[in-house]
Write an enzyme that holds these catalytic residues in place. Structure first.
Site, PDB file in Angstrom:
ATOM      1  N   ARG A   1       1.015  -1.429   0.127  1.00 32.30           N
ATOM      2  CA  ARG A   1      -0.209   0.238   0.045  1.00 32.30           C
ATOM      3  C   ARG A   1       1.171   0.949   0.174  1.00 32.30           C
ATOM      4  O   ARG A   1       0.591   2.420  -0.231  1.00 32.30           O
ATOM      5  CB  ARG A   1      -0.734  -0.242   1.422  1.00 32.30           C
ATOM      6  CG  ARG A   1      -2.142  -0.991   0.973  1.00 32.30           C
ATOM      7  CD  ARG A   1      -3.444  -0.670   1.923  1.00 32.30           C
ATOM      8  NE  ARG A   1      -2.391  -1.720   3.367  1.00 32.30           N
ATOM      9  CZ  ARG A   1      -2.498  -2.011   3.999  1.00 32.30           C
ATOM     10  NH1 ARG A   1      -3.092  -3.099   3.215  1.00 32.30           N
ATOM     11  NH2 ARG A   1      -2.174  -2.225   5.367  1.00 32.30           N
TER      12      ARG A   1
ATOM     13  N   GLU B   1       2.542  -6.160  13.585  1.00 40.63           N
ATOM     14  CA  GLU B   1       1.919  -5.798  14.298  1.00 40.63           C
ATOM     15  C   GLU B   1       0.985  -7.242  14.203  1.00 40.63           C
ATOM     16  O   GLU B   1       0.426  -7.368  15.264  1.00 40.63           O
ATOM     17  CB  GLU B   1       0.421  -5.181  13.902  1.00 40.63           C
ATOM     18  CG  GLU B   1       0.283  -4.720  15.155  1.00 40.63           C
ATOM     19  CD  GLU B   1      -1.249  -3.301  14.588  1.00 40.63           C
ATOM     20  OE1 GLU B   1      -1.159  -3.227  14.046  1.00 40.63           O
ATOM     21  OE2 GLU B   1      -2.136  -3.332  16.067  1.00 40.63           O
TER      22      GLU B   1
HETATM   23  P1  AMP Z   1       4.374  -1.974  11.666  1.00 39.35           P
HETATM   24  O1  AMP Z   1       5.550  -2.365  11.134  1.00 39.35           O
HETATM   25  O2  AMP Z   1       4.086  -2.923  12.838  1.00 39.35           O
HETATM   26  O3  AMP Z   1       4.660  -0.484  12.121  1.00 39.35           O
HETATM   27  O4  AMP Z   1       2.926  -1.771  10.569  1.00 39.35           O
HETATM   28  C1  AMP Z   1       2.722  -1.238   9.002  1.00 39.35           C
HETATM   29  C2  AMP Z   1       2.458  -1.699   7.891  1.00 39.35           C
HETATM   30  O5  AMP Z   1       1.824  -2.583   8.284  1.00 39.35           O
HETATM   31  C3  AMP Z   1       2.589  -0.844   7.307  1.00 39.35           C
HETATM   32  O6  AMP Z   1       2.779  -1.417   6.159  1.00 39.35           O
HETATM   33  C4  AMP Z   1       0.102  -1.501   6.979  1.00 39.35           C
HETATM   34  O7  AMP Z   1      -0.345  -1.382   5.515  1.00 39.35           O
HETATM   35  C5  AMP Z   1       0.552  -2.256   7.367  1.00 39.35           C
HETATM   36  N1  AMP Z   1      -0.451  -2.336   9.327  1.00 39.35           N
HETATM   37  C6  AMP Z   1      -0.044  -2.749  10.026  1.00 39.35           C
HETATM   38  N2  AMP Z   1      -1.139  -2.365  11.664  1.00 39.35           N
HETATM   39  C7  AMP Z   1      -1.581  -1.824  10.509  1.00 39.35           C
HETATM   40  C8  AMP Z   1      -3.369  -1.310  11.011  1.00 39.35           C
HETATM   41  N3  AMP Z   1      -3.669  -1.582  12.601  1.00 39.35           N
HETATM   42  N4  AMP Z   1      -4.092  -0.513   9.887  1.00 39.35           N
HETATM   43  C9  AMP Z   1      -3.595  -1.221   8.571  1.00 39.35           C
HETATM   44  N5  AMP Z   1      -2.344  -1.100   8.281  1.00 39.35           N
HETATM   45  C10 AMP Z   1      -1.830  -2.028   8.665  1.00 39.35           C
END
Ligand code: AMP
Length: 184
Positions: free
Chosen positions: A63, A100
């Protein structure tokens, strides 16, 4: 000069509980993308402080590409892809990280960036910061200078933006959301 009104991005983001797994509050950017004026405004706001300051935008699979490509076009600079494993041909550099929801890895092609580049990293959401820090590490290995990390949405309580700042990188987001504070 007329002051440009800041768009209320919250109203273009859909909060989806328990997606893609129970306990995860998913922030869906589809309504923002489906509204031409809101999507364009997001690109304008991301571009605002970057004009003339970077040579490339680095976007995150998948995305992040939606914003990074448009931002690169708006700024007249190149786009570099940070991709999931096995998608890029030729010699690549890889960093593994925790998400996450789950774990993953990111790759960049050798030689696509150099010490002469100044780069902004772009993703849709900052959650735990694992993705962001993996991208930062890939760029640091390439020798490029990182100007900042920018995202449409930050979920500060998951600690990602703080982690990015601890890595010495400036962070900017268009909207900050909370999972339990009633903001969304
Ligand atoms: P992180 O590595 O945990 O910061 O997650 C970021 C990536 O995972 C981004 O590329 C987002 O597209 C996706 N992502 C993680 N958590 C969410 C969420 N709660 N809602 C939407 N996208 C998320």
């Amino acid at each position: 000069m007329p002051v440009k009104e800041q768009l209320q991005y919250e109203s273009y983001i859909q909060e989806v509980p328990d997606f893609p797994k129970p306990g995860i509050q998913f922030y869906d950017i589809a309504p923002l993308l489906a509204d031409g004026a809101a999507y364009s405004s997001a690109i304008d706001d991301l571009a605002e402080s970057l004009d003339g300051k970077i040579t490339k935008v680095a976007g995150f699979d998948a995305r992040g590409f939606i914003f990074a490509g448009a931002l690169a076009l708006r700024l007249g600079v190149g786009l570099v892809m940070l991709r999931k494993p096995g998608k890029l041909p030729g010699a690549t550099e890889t960093v593994s990280y925790d998400l996450e929801y789950g774990s993953s890895a990111l790759e960049i092609q050798h030689g696509i960036l150099s010490e002469t580049d100044t780069v902004a990293l772009v993703d849709d959401v900052i959650a735990t910061g694992g993705t962001a820090c993996a991208g930062i590490e890939l760029l640091q290995r390439s020798g490029a200078r990182i100007l900042e990390f920018c995202a449409v949405i930050d979920i500060p309580e998951l600690g990602g933006s703080a982690r990015i700042q601890q890595a010495g990188i400036a962070v900017r987001s268009l909207v900050q959301v909370g999972r339990h504070d009633g903001k969304m």
